[in-house]
Design a protein around this motif. Structure first.
Motif, PDB file in Angstrom:
ATOM      1  N   UNK A  68       0.823  -1.212   0.000  1.00  0.00           N
ATOM      2  CA  UNK A  68       0.000   0.000   0.000  1.00  0.00           C
ATOM      3  C   UNK A  68       0.858   1.264   0.000  1.00  0.00           C
ATOM      4  N   UNK A  69       0.328   2.292  -0.662  1.00  0.00           N
ATOM      5  CA  UNK A  69       0.854   3.630  -0.463  1.00  0.00           C
ATOM      6  C   UNK A  69       0.289   4.183   0.835  1.00  0.00           C
ATOM      7  N   UNK A  70       0.349   5.490   1.005  1.00  0.00           N
ATOM      8  CA  UNK A  70      -0.183   6.101   2.229  1.00  0.00           C
ATOM      9  C   UNK A  70      -1.667   5.780   2.345  1.00  0.00           C
ATOM     10  N   UNK A  71      -2.034   5.142   3.444  1.00  0.00           N
ATOM     11  CA  UNK A  71      -3.379   4.620   3.659  1.00  0.00           C
ATOM     12  C   UNK A  71      -3.981   5.248   4.906  1.00  0.00           C
ATOM     13  N   UNK A  72      -5.276   5.521   4.858  1.00  0.00           N
ATOM     14  CA  UNK A  72      -5.964   6.171   5.981  1.00  0.00           C
ATOM     15  C   UNK A  72      -6.053   5.225   7.185  1.00  0.00           C
ATOM     16  N   UNK A 101      -1.687   8.586  10.474  1.00  0.00           N
ATOM     17  CA  UNK A 101      -1.802   9.698  11.412  1.00  0.00           C
ATOM     18  C   UNK A 101      -0.514   9.896  12.198  1.00  0.00           C
ATOM     19  N   UNK A 102       0.137   8.793  12.550  1.00  0.00           N
ATOM     20  CA  UNK A 102       1.411   8.896  13.262  1.00  0.00           C
ATOM     21  C   UNK A 102       2.459   9.571  12.380  1.00  0.00           C
ATOM     22  N   UNK A 161       0.729  19.086   5.953  1.00  0.00           N
ATOM     23  CA  UNK A 161       1.398  17.790   6.036  1.00  0.00           C
ATOM     24  C   UNK A 161       0.684  16.763   5.163  1.00  0.00           C
ATOM     25  N   UNK A 162      -0.643  16.771   5.195  1.00  0.00           N
ATOM     26  CA  UNK A 162      -1.413  15.849   4.353  1.00  0.00           C
ATOM     27  C   UNK A 162      -1.171  16.135   2.872  1.00  0.00           C
ATOM     28  N   UNK A 186      -5.082   5.999   0.170  1.00  0.00           N
ATOM     29  CA  UNK A 186      -5.707   4.704  -0.061  1.00  0.00           C
ATOM     30  C   UNK A 186      -6.641   4.377   1.098  1.00  0.00           C
ATOM     31  N   UNK A 187      -7.763   3.759   0.802  1.00  0.00           N
ATOM     32  CA  UNK A 187      -8.686   3.298   1.843  1.00  0.00           C
ATOM     33  C   UNK A 187      -8.308   1.881   2.261  1.00  0.00           C
TER      34      UNK A 187
END
Length: 262
Positions: free
Chosen positions: A189-193, A198-199, A215-216, A229-230
């Motif tokens: 996965x890429x950046x996933x929620x 969050x960290x 930052x997001x 990504x979900x």
């Protein structure tokens, strides 16, 4: 006889590490929906129990608290899972941890922690299930790696090294068991929620004094689709790799990243 569209996992027992939240929780739900019996594993017993209750299938779901970096604890946890729900057919190695640090400031404790959680944990859990899979001539092992296992990112050298190791392990083991009815793959996965995202955002905010939105936005720019990504998108990829229709897919590292890795 199976068909490419055979997606049932009826009668299969799946173990999902890091199953109390995020990608692990979404994966457990997908596997359960496909008919599998599921054991959730993780360090936080309270979170695991809450997730088990939320999935509301008491006859087909169990949870076992374990630190995947501890060899004896892993052996005991997998023995307990077998006792509760039977032989393990599917292993999803999802437990992981990320911590950022400039390379020059990365001490051996951080380095070892990233290797222990992200790589040694995969080794120990896989070793716990493989002998029985070989004996039965069937198994599905899916390692939740990361795009950090496919490319490099600044300030997370230890994490990237561990995740690259997961992909190397995946490729090697897949060849070793290719004729034994077992497939071994990685999902990246890429950046996933998730809490892990969050960290990462919190670390960026602390170190750079940026706002959370800035930052997001900085992380979103790495995704061509400009979105995170979900967890259920990753879970769907894992589910497919566990079904009969993917039986010729092994040794692969599949990027779920909105086109970041091509």
């Amino acid at each position: 006889m199976t068909t490419p569209h055979d997606t049932t996992l009826e009668g299969r027992h799946a173990v999902v590490t890091g199953g109390g939240s995020g990608i692990g929780a979404a994966t457990a739900a997908a596997l359960l929906h496909a008919g599998a019996r599921v054991t959730l594993m993780g360090r936080d017993a309270t979170r695991l129990s809450a997730q088990r209750d939320a999935l509301a299938a008491p006859d087909r779901i169990n949870c076992v608290s374990v630190d995947v970096t501890q060899e004896t604890a892993v052996t005991d946890a997998f023995a307990a899972a077998v006792t509760q729900l039977g032989p393990i057919d599917i292993l999803v190695n999802n437990a992981g941890q990320a911590q950022a640090s400039p390379f020059a400031a990365t001490d051996t404790a951080l380095w070892q922690r990233m290797l222990d959680v992200n790589l040694t944990g995969v080794f120990l859990c896989t070793r716990a299930v493989l002998p029985a899979m070989l004996e039965r001539g069937f198994g599905r092992i899916v390692n939740v790696a990361s795009t950090a296992g496919q490319t490099g990112y600044a300030y997370v050298a230890a994490y990237c090294a561990a995740k690259h190791g997961v992909i190397g392990l995946t490729r090697s083991l897949a060849r070793e068991v290719a004729t034994r009815g077992i497939t071994v793959n990685a999902v990246c996965p890429g950046y996933t929620e998730t809490d892990l995202l969050q960290a990462s955002l919190d670390q960026i905010i602390t170190k750079t004094a940026r706002s959370e939105q800035d930052a997001r936005d900085a992380l979103l720019r790495q995704n061509p689709q400009r979105r995170f990504i979900a967890p259920d998108e990753v879970a769907n990829a894992v589910l497919w790799l566990c079904t009969a229709g993917s039986r010729s897919i092994t040794g692969q590292s599949i990027s779920v990243s909105g086109g970041e890795i091509t």
